[in-house]
Design a protein around this motif. Structure first.
Motif, PDB file in Angstrom:
ATOM      1  N   TYR A 102      -0.267   0.033   5.783  1.00 20.18           N
ATOM      2  CA  TYR A 102      -0.906   1.143   5.647  1.00 20.18           C
ATOM      3  C   TYR A 102      -1.601   1.379   6.872  1.00 20.18           C
ATOM      4  O   TYR A 102      -1.513   0.282   7.863  1.00 20.18           O
ATOM      5  CB  TYR A 102      -2.624   1.192   5.101  1.00 20.18           C
ATOM      6  CG  TYR A 102      -2.619   0.610   3.759  1.00 20.18           C
ATOM      7  CD1 TYR A 102      -2.261   2.362   2.533  1.00 20.18           C
ATOM      8  CD2 TYR A 102      -2.364   0.131   2.173  1.00 20.18           C
ATOM      9  CE1 TYR A 102      -2.101   2.291   1.243  1.00 20.18           C
ATOM     10  CE2 TYR A 102      -2.063   0.751   1.241  1.00 20.18           C
ATOM     11  CZ  TYR A 102      -1.738   1.769   0.824  1.00 20.18           C
ATOM     12  OH  TYR A 102      -1.868   1.517  -0.677  1.00 20.18           O
ATOM     13  N   ASP A 111      -6.613   3.207  -0.308  1.00 20.93           N
ATOM     14  CA  ASP A 111      -6.162   3.276  -1.484  1.00 20.93           C
ATOM     15  C   ASP A 111      -5.039   3.652  -1.317  1.00 20.93           C
ATOM     16  O   ASP A 111      -4.304   3.547  -0.259  1.00 20.93           O
ATOM     17  CB  ASP A 111      -7.096   4.193  -2.603  1.00 20.93           C
ATOM     18  CG  ASP A 111      -6.811   5.898  -1.982  1.00 20.93           C
ATOM     19  OD1 ASP A 111      -6.423   6.049  -1.588  1.00 20.93           O
ATOM     20  OD2 ASP A 111      -8.209   6.397  -2.017  1.00 20.93           O
ATOM     21  N   GLU A 112      -3.561   3.646  -2.414  1.00 17.73           N
ATOM     22  CA  GLU A 112      -2.722   3.998  -2.495  1.00 17.73           C
ATOM     23  C   GLU A 112      -1.980   5.058  -1.899  1.00 17.73           C
ATOM     24  O   GLU A 112      -1.114   5.187  -1.248  1.00 17.73           O
ATOM     25  CB  GLU A 112      -2.401   3.437  -4.109  1.00 17.73           C
ATOM     26  CG  GLU A 112      -1.917   2.643  -4.536  1.00 17.73           C
ATOM     27  CD  GLU A 112      -3.410   1.693  -5.592  1.00 17.73           C
ATOM     28  OE1 GLU A 112      -3.927   2.911  -4.755  1.00 17.73           O
ATOM     29  OE2 GLU A 112      -3.801   1.318  -5.525  1.00 17.73           O
ATOM     30  N   THR A 113      -3.277   6.034  -1.500  1.00 20.05           N
ATOM     31  CA  THR A 113      -2.726   7.344  -1.258  1.00 20.05           C
ATOM     32  C   THR A 113      -3.418   7.344   0.456  1.00 20.05           C
ATOM     33  O   THR A 113      -2.544   8.361   0.624  1.00 20.05           O
ATOM     34  CB  THR A 113      -3.665   8.154  -1.853  1.00 20.05           C
ATOM     35  OG1 THR A 113      -5.141   8.290  -1.980  1.00 20.05           O
ATOM     36  CG2 THR A 113      -3.401   8.473  -3.108  1.00 20.05           C
ATOM     37  N   SER A 114      -3.682   6.103   1.326  1.00 16.83           N
ATOM     38  CA  SER A 114      -3.179   6.063   2.227  1.00 16.83           C
ATOM     39  C   SER A 114      -2.395   6.224   3.487  1.00 16.83           C
ATOM     40  O   SER A 114      -1.293   5.933   2.710  1.00 16.83           O
ATOM     41  CB  SER A 114      -4.309   5.412   2.796  1.00 16.83           C
ATOM     42  OG  SER A 114      -5.846   5.324   1.917  1.00 16.83           O
ATOM     43  N   ASP A 152      11.299   7.199  -8.777  1.00 18.53           N
ATOM     44  CA  ASP A 152      10.018   7.337  -8.740  1.00 18.53           C
ATOM     45  C   ASP A 152       9.622   6.703  -9.722  1.00 18.53           C
ATOM     46  O   ASP A 152       9.094   5.731 -10.189  1.00 18.53           O
ATOM     47  CB  ASP A 152       8.565   8.444  -8.249  1.00 18.53           C
ATOM     48  CG  ASP A 152       8.583   8.162  -6.852  1.00 18.53           C
ATOM     49  OD1 ASP A 152       8.076   7.779  -6.414  1.00 18.53           O
ATOM     50  OD2 ASP A 152       7.798  10.266  -6.500  1.00 18.53           O
ATOM     51  N   GLY A 217       5.427   2.916 -10.319  1.00 15.45           N
ATOM     52  CA  GLY A 217       4.046   3.857  -9.309  1.00 15.45           C
ATOM     53  C   GLY A 217       3.848   2.083  -8.761  1.00 15.45           C
ATOM     54  O   GLY A 217       4.415   1.573  -8.087  1.00 15.45           O
ATOM     55  N   ARG A 286      -6.902   1.506  -9.154  1.00 22.68           N
ATOM     56  CA  ARG A 286      -5.815   1.820 -10.263  1.00 22.68           C
ATOM     57  C   ARG A 286      -4.885   0.295 -10.498  1.00 22.68           C
ATOM     58  O   ARG A 286      -4.896  -0.319 -11.719  1.00 22.68           O
ATOM     59  CB  ARG A 286      -4.577   1.954  -9.374  1.00 22.68           C
ATOM     60  CG  ARG A 286      -3.624   2.518  -9.493  1.00 22.68           C
ATOM     61  CD  ARG A 286      -2.989   3.351  -9.226  1.00 22.68           C
ATOM     62  NE  ARG A 286      -2.657   4.440  -8.767  1.00 22.68           N
ATOM     63  CZ  ARG A 286      -2.331   5.574  -7.737  1.00 22.68           C
ATOM     64  NH1 ARG A 286      -0.767   4.943  -7.581  1.00 22.68           N
ATOM     65  NH2 ARG A 286      -2.735   6.764  -7.440  1.00 22.68           N
TER      66      ARG A 286
END
Ligand SMILES: NC(=O)c1ccc[n+]([C@@H]2O[C@H](COP(=O)([O-])OP(=O)(O)OC[C@H]3O[C@@H](n4cnc5c(N)ncnc54)[C@H](OP(=O)(O)O)[C@@H]3O)[C@@H](O)[C@H]2O)c1
Length: 353
Positions: A102, A111-114, A152, A217, A286
């Motif tokens: 990150y 978080d995982e979307t950063s 994915d 994921g 998550r």
């Protein structure tokens, strides 16, 4: 399941292998055989260098596997060659990445979307030495190489925070345990700072649970940040080493800003201490929703201490020696800190036997 672990003989991989065998999976490991790891009965070792296309071709001939777990890939071009060589013989792929992927860590919660560092799936920096500045972008490149080959749907990426426990070769918890066993006045920062190191057994169990569920994921992996503080960790180290000490121990808690001003090297001189906005700001909702269970940090400390004292020895690694503060520097800092702070402030020091 039929699993192939790329690596598997140093730390995280080793515990993944132990756990996978305990669950009844058929496990193969592929590494150069440089460490003297003893694997549980039934593990099949294939020796080879993942940088060699020829060795990768030979490895592929031992397939197929339901899942390949790449524990320690860190050079994108090398990971790319591995995924390409094994794409036809691997049902799914697991890649162990890191919080360092990150861009904003440790300055903002992630978080995982950063946002991630820019990564290049084809890059090879040429050198193989540890480089903290290159580490994050290189791991992002590795993630991309895995995604390009497996998409994915067939890819699971784990981004753990700091990992502790038996076999830890980075030297963070081993240094604190060794320091506490010597006793005397110990320089200690930020007792109330929340921290989130994950026990290697909990990381391995989560990885294998997701593998068994055919999950895909990206997951951050760590305890919740409110689970433990830096003070909890140091007090657990003090407790775990109590019977090794000849000299009583006193934790001298110094102000974090003051330590920065004194030039104490963060993250390494006082291992796991970092004076930034969010070094332990990893959002792990998550993974916890998917069943991640993390044991108390005090158990990790006590079990690692026991492992080290009963002959456990991590593999030699270049990063080990970069951890810890020199005794004379520590003593001088403590003198300086106590001279400028009127003792005894009840929170400024605590004595252990
Ligand atoms: N430590 C932390 O706090 C932390 C935090 C976040 C993420 N992580 C991630 O966790 C992972 C830790 O991995 P680990 O080192 O514990 O994994 P590991 O799988 O236990 O050990 C590394 C393996 O790679 C093998 N290897 C190295 N170079 C090789 C080559 N050229 N060809 C074939 N095999 C090779 C080594 O064996 P040989 O030397 O015998 O070949 C060894 O088996 C890393 O991905 C790291 O980024 C760690």
């Amino acid at each position: 399941m039929r699993l192939l672990v790329l690596g598997g003989s140093w730390f995280v991989g080793r515990v993944v292998v132990d756990d996978a065998v305990g669950r009844g999976h058929e496990v193969m490991v592929f590494n150069r055989g440089r460490s003297l790891a003893r694997f549980p009965d039934g593990v099949r070792r294939i020796f080879g260098d993942r940088e060699s296309p020829q060795d990768l071709r030979r490895l592929a001939s031992h397939g197929p596997w339901d899942v390949v777990v790449d524990v320690a890939g860190s050079v994108p071009a090398v990971v790319r060659r591995s995924v390409e060589a094994l794409a036809d013989v691997a049902g799914r792929w697991v890649f162990v990445s890191t919080i360092s992927a990150y861009r904003d860590w440790p300055h903002a919660p992630v978080d995982e979307t950063s946002p991630l560092w820019d990564g290049d799936p084809d890059v090879d920096p040429g050198i193989r030495r540890w480089d903290p500045d290159a580490y994050g972008p290189l791991k992002v490149g590795c993630e991309l190489a895995c995604r390009q080959a497996f998409g994915d749907e067939r890819l699971l990426v784990l981004r753990p925070h700091v990992v502790l426990g038996r076999h830890e070769y980075v030297g963070r918890l081993p240094w604190w345990l060794s320091r506490m066993s010597r006793g005397g006045q110990v320089l200690a920062p930020g007792p109330d700072r929340a921290i989130q190191p994950v026990d290697v057994r909990d990381l391995a169990a989560f990885l294998l649970n997701q593998v068994e569920r055919a999950s895909n994921g990206v997951f951050n992996v760590a305890p919740r940040s409110e689970a433990a503080s830096y003070g909890d960790m140091l007090n657990a180290c003090a407790q775990a080493t109590a019977d090794q000490r000849r000299t009583p121990l006193e934790l001298v808690w110094a102000d974090e800003g003051w330590l920065v001003d004194q030039g104490v090297r963060q993250w390494t001189e006082l291992p796991l201490w970092r004076h930034a906005a969010a070094p332990w700001g990893m959002n792990v909702d998550r993974a916890h929703a998917a069943g991640l269970k993390c044991r108390p940090l005090a158990d990790t400390v006590a079990d690692t201490s026991k492992w080290l004292r009963t002959g456990g020895r991590p593999v030699d690694h270049e990063r080990f020696s970069e951890h810890g503060i020199a005794p004379d520097k520590e003593a001088a800092l403590i003198r300086r800190w106590l001279d400028r702070t009127p003792p005894p402030a009840s929170a400024s020091s605590r004595t252990h036997g």
